[in-house]
Every structure is written in C-alpha cells, then in structure tokens.
Design a protein around this motif. Sequence first.
Motif, mmCIF file in Angstrom:
data_model
loop_
_atom_site.group_PDB
_atom_site.id
_atom_site.type_symbol
_atom_site.label_atom_id
_atom_site.label_comp_id
_atom_site.label_asym_id
_atom_site.label_seq_id
_atom_site.Cartn_x
_atom_site.Cartn_y
_atom_site.Cartn_z
ATOM 1 N N GLU A 27 0.836 -1.213 0.000
ATOM 2 C CA GLU A 27 0.000 0.000 0.000
ATOM 3 C C GLU A 27 0.868 1.259 0.000
ATOM 4 O O GLU A 27 0.592 2.209 -0.740
ATOM 5 C CB GLU A 27 -0.926 0.012 1.220
ATOM 6 N N LEU A 28 1.914 1.274 0.820
ATOM 7 C CA LEU A 28 2.801 2.430 0.890
ATOM 8 C C LEU A 28 3.501 2.646 -0.448
ATOM 9 O O LEU A 28 3.585 3.779 -0.936
ATOM 10 C CB LEU A 28 3.824 2.256 2.017
ATOM 11 N N LYS A 29 3.983 1.568 -1.061
ATOM 12 C CA LYS A 29 4.626 1.680 -2.378
ATOM 13 C C LYS A 29 3.653 2.261 -3.399
ATOM 14 O O LYS A 29 4.017 3.155 -4.173
ATOM 15 C CB LYS A 29 5.125 0.298 -2.833
ATOM 16 N N ALA A 30 2.410 1.794 -3.397
ATOM 17 C CA ALA A 30 1.406 2.303 -4.335
ATOM 18 C C ALA A 30 1.129 3.786 -4.088
ATOM 19 O O ALA A 30 0.981 4.561 -5.040
ATOM 20 C CB ALA A 30 0.116 1.489 -4.221
ATOM 21 N N ARG A 31 1.073 4.198 -2.823
ATOM 22 C CA ARG A 31 0.809 5.608 -2.512
ATOM 23 C C ARG A 31 1.965 6.501 -2.941
ATOM 24 O O ARG A 31 1.751 7.612 -3.436
ATOM 25 C CB ARG A 31 0.513 5.774 -1.026
ATOM 26 N N ILE A 32 3.196 6.030 -2.767
ATOM 27 C CA ILE A 32 4.356 6.817 -3.195
ATOM 28 C C ILE A 32 4.350 6.954 -4.716
ATOM 29 O O ILE A 32 4.598 8.037 -5.254
ATOM 30 C CB ILE A 32 5.671 6.201 -2.671
ATOM 31 N N ARG A 33 4.065 5.860 -5.426
ATOM 32 C CA ARG A 33 3.963 5.937 -6.892
ATOM 33 C C ARG A 33 2.881 6.914 -7.305
ATOM 34 O O ARG A 33 3.047 7.686 -8.249
ATOM 35 C CB ARG A 33 3.675 4.559 -7.478
ATOM 36 N N GLU A 34 1.753 6.874 -6.618
ATOM 37 C CA GLU A 34 0.638 7.777 -6.922
ATOM 38 C C GLU A 34 1.050 9.240 -6.721
ATOM 39 O O GLU A 34 0.691 10.107 -7.513
ATOM 40 C CB GLU A 34 -0.540 7.423 -6.010
ATOM 41 N N LEU A 35 1.830 9.503 -5.686
ATOM 42 C CA LEU A 35 2.298 10.873 -5.424
ATOM 43 C C LEU A 35 3.258 11.365 -6.498
ATOM 44 O O LEU A 35 3.215 12.531 -6.902
ATOM 45 C CB LEU A 35 3.014 10.938 -4.072
ATOM 46 N N THR A 36 4.165 10.510 -6.980
ATOM 47 C CA THR A 36 5.169 10.946 -7.954
ATOM 48 C C THR A 36 4.655 10.937 -9.391
ATOM 49 O O THR A 36 5.192 11.654 -10.234
ATOM 50 C CB THR A 36 6.438 10.071 -7.876
ATOM 51 N N GLU A 37 3.638 10.173 -9.678
ATOM 52 C CA GLU A 37 3.138 9.995 -11.050
ATOM 53 C C GLU A 37 2.929 11.300 -11.812
ATOM 54 O O GLU A 37 3.385 11.430 -12.949
ATOM 55 C CB GLU A 37 1.847 9.173 -11.039
ATOM 56 N N PRO A 38 2.272 12.308 -11.250
ATOM 57 C CA PRO A 38 2.036 13.534 -12.025
ATOM 58 C C PRO A 38 3.308 14.299 -12.409
ATOM 59 O O PRO A 38 3.278 15.140 -13.291
ATOM 60 C CB PRO A 38 1.173 14.399 -11.092
ATOM 61 N N TYR A 39 4.414 14.000 -11.757
ATOM 62 C CA TYR A 39 5.650 14.733 -11.984
ATOM 63 C C TYR A 39 6.636 14.007 -12.897
ATOM 64 O O TYR A 39 7.645 14.579 -13.279
ATOM 65 C CB TYR A 39 6.343 15.014 -10.644
ATOM 66 N N LEU A 40 6.363 12.754 -13.206
ATOM 67 C CA LEU A 40 7.300 11.972 -14.008
ATOM 68 C C LEU A 40 7.281 12.414 -15.460
ATOM 69 O O LEU A 40 6.231 12.777 -16.000
ATOM 70 C CB LEU A 40 6.962 10.478 -13.925
ATOM 71 N N LEU A 41 8.455 12.375 -16.102
ATOM 72 C CA LEU A 41 8.543 12.690 -17.530
ATOM 73 C C LEU A 41 7.862 11.566 -18.304
ATOM 74 O O LEU A 41 8.281 10.425 -18.244
ATOM 75 C CB LEU A 41 10.001 12.810 -17.957
ATOM 76 N N ARG A 42 6.817 11.905 -19.012
ATOM 77 C CA ARG A 42 6.029 10.885 -19.701
ATOM 78 C C ARG A 42 6.133 10.941 -21.218
ATOM 79 O O ARG A 42 5.772 10.019 -21.891
ATOM 80 C CB ARG A 42 4.561 11.028 -19.319
#
Length: 191
Positions: free
Chosen positions: A137-152
Amino acid sequence: MELTDPKAIRALAHPLRLDLLELLTATGPATAAHCGRVLGHSQASCSFHLRQLAKYGFVEDAGPGKDRRERMWRVPDPRPVLRIRGAGKELERLVVERETAAILDWLDRKASETAEWREQADVVSAIAVLSPREAAELKARIRELTEPYLLRSESDTHTLHPGRRAVRYFMAATPLPLLESGGDEDEPGDD
C-alpha cells in the motif's frame, strides 16, 4: 511495459545503457556523439549501445540530426514505465549502485547548488513497521504521489521552465532481518 524477457533484461544490465536511457529521458533526442560528450564515452561505444537498446525497443531512431549525417535517438513516446520481474540480482544491484552513486554525487555537489535546491532536495531515511500488505500500500501511494511529476513524453523534456529541472527519486523498501525484541528484562551485566 512489464519486462520479463531475459535477453531484454540483460540488454539493460549495462551501466552505459542505463546512462544513455537516463540522458535521453531527461533531455530528449540526441546523437551518439552528443551522448558520448555528455557521458564521457566514445561516439562508437554510445552508438553500439544505443543500437542494442533499440533492438529491444528501449530507444528508437528519431531521424537525422541537424547536419543530416548523424542519426538521432530517443526514448519511445509515450515513455514506457519499466516493471522488471525476475530481473535477477545483476540488474537490481546495478540499479542500486547507480542510485547510490547519484545520491553521493548530490551530497558532493550540494554546496554549489542554490539555497533553494539545497533546502528542498533531501535524503530521507526511516524505519516503518509494516506488514507485506501495508508495504505494498505504501509503495502504491508513493507511486501515486510521484506519477504527475514523471517525464512521460518527449514534449515534457522541453517544458522545463526556469527553476525546474529533472530530479531523481529512488525508493527502496528493504525489510530488516528478523530481530528479537529487547523486551523489558534486564540482561545480566546491564547497569
């Protein structure tokens, strides 16, 4: 993109190939010569490793360069998010060593950065008490937090406005060895 092909995983398990992927992700299309100058390797070596990455779809030909003599390389658009299953110790160790080196490099450069970057960029270390489900759950939440900032996409690399720059984030959830609780009892010889 979930990566399970052992040959493709081995193609990634090379420090220069990971450097090339990182450079192209952060800066956009570039020639082998440019990559070589930035990374301190020969053009021929970069060209070879870019072709190997292209063989497995990690990079692609972006057409001729400005002088029309050199080929440009880029990370495919949209940028793949690699999830590597069964990568084995070799690739995992290489990634951890690269991230550790990048953190140490930051610590060496930190004094020469602006006050704003010195104050905001940081290294965080903590011990959390979690079950495997809570760790997921913690890993998923951290990914969710960083997702909008990642170079896509390639266009994202060209939207680095003043004050913005590529920032590396690395997360490692590493369970400690099983430890026995010290309890409340005094051990013999404790004072």
